[in-house]
Write a protein that holds these residues in place. Structure first.
Motif: not given
Length: 381
Positions: A329, A294, A341, A324, A344
């Motif tokens: 985002i 990240g 992923l 993440l 997230s």
């Protein structure tokens, strides 16, 4: 398989959260939350950088020694304390330490110079280093690396034979380029240009038109800087006989990449690739249960090879699930879904207000770490 008996490590690879946390702080806070949720779990912290700010700090955490010196800052008359990372005969020079945009309170697009970066290279030569990695993100400059070369002995003169002032705004006044005074120690030294951008020097995707506005240049100044870079590149190409104006990375750091490729014969390498290798991330991921990646803002630009995305790709190659974490985002759902992923998380989604994501970053990242750890424990009983 029972991960409770002997859990494989969680590898935390975070870049900086600009304005609220360095990469090292972000990794430390998130890791603390994971450890609180899963006592005894091995958590390996690898603060990331991709050639810009934080590169030297990240390498120091990986075993490099720091050598600190005083050099010219981004504008003439300004001095800054800057560090380079050294291990054996290799030195890593982080341009942002000497010529970075964050060092300026008032942006100075026409006079900002890379002279201090050249002084850092000289320091590395004084230490006996024979390989120099030039990490060139986060610059305040659009001088084509002319200031860097001037610090190393080059001279640019105008029609009257006077040396032109430092800064990209004066490049178009140069009539001659004299490289005869370049430090002789440069020739046998191996240079690597580590950059997170692959832009050419000139044109619509070049150093001035793409990046100079971010450094304070208005449209008229962008045109002046473009003209200066084009003029300087002609002088350099005629003098050396190699044309790197269109080479990947030539436009990095306001054209510093061009000077490195041409005058220092550097080879270009993606900054994220270099950093992840130096931080031993590929090996660590071969024996990991989870990878957390990240940065402050994860967006379409992140997908163009920035360090967290590159770490994500390494994890996928090692068949390690990826989580993440970002301050924000900013990806469309199809792009986010394509990353495959495990989870997230955005600080903007967990903070009470947008301002909280900046002012309470430590608490928010620690809480997210606990959430990630708790979820990991549930999914790996």
């Amino acid at each position: 398989m029972s991960n409770a008996a002997s859990p494989l490590p969680v590898v935390v690879c975070l870049d900086k959260f600009r304005g609220s946390a360095t990469a090292a702080q972000a990794c430390s806070w998130l890791a603390a939350g994971i450890r609180a949720a899963v006592p005894g779990i091995p958590v390996i912290e690898r603060p990331l950088a991709d050639g810009g700010e934080g590169t030297v700090e990240a390498l120091a955490a990986a075993g490099y020694s720091l050598v600190r010196t005083t050099v010219m800052g981004p504008v003439e008359g300004m001095e800054v304390s800057a560090a380079l990372a050294v291990r054996g005969t290799r030195a890593v020079v982080e341009l942002a330490q000497a010529s970075g945009l964050d060092l300026l309170r008032i942006r100075s697009p026409l006079t900002a110079t890379t002279y201090g970066t050249g002084q850092l290279i000289r320091t590395a030569l004084d230490l006996g280093c024979t390989q120099i990695i030039l990490a060139v993100g986060g610059s305040a400059t659009t001088d084509g690396g002319a200031g860097m070369l001037t610090a190393l002995g080059a001279r640019l003169h105008d029609a009257s034979g006077t040396q032109i002032p430092l800064g990209g705004g004066h490049l178009r006044d140069a009539v001659t380029l004299d490289l005869s005074g370049l430090d002789r120690r440069l020739a046998p030294t191996e240079f690597v240009l580590a950059s997170d951008v692959d832009n050419p020097l000139l044109g619509r995707n070049g150093a001035a038109q793409v990046f100079a506005p971010q450094k304070g240049a208005d449209p008229t100044q962008v045109e002046q800087l473009e003209d200066g870079l084009e003029h300087f590149s002609r002088l350099m190409t005629l003098r050396i006989g190699r044309d790197h104006t269109s080479s990947p990375g030539a436009g990095a750091a306001g054209g510093t990449g061009f000077a490195a490729l041409t005058a220092l014969e550097a080879r270009w390498e993606a900054g994220s690739t270099f950093m992840l290798t130096e931080l031993d991330v590929p090996r660590l991921l071969r024996a990991a249960s989870l990878c957390v990646v990240g940065e402050g803002r994860f967006d379409a630009q992140s997908l163009r090879g920035k360090a967290p995305y590159s770490a994500m790709a390494l994890a996928r190659k090692a068949e390690v699930p990826v989580v993440l974490v970002a301050g924000d985002i900013a990806l469309e759902d199809p792009d986010l879904t394509s990353l495959d992923l495990l989870h997230s998380y955005s600080l903007l989604e967990t903070a009470e207000t947008p301002e909280d994501s900046f002012t309470r970053t430590e608490a928010l990242l620690t809480a997210l770490g606990e959430r990630i750890g708790t979820t990991w424990k549930t999914e790996n009983p």
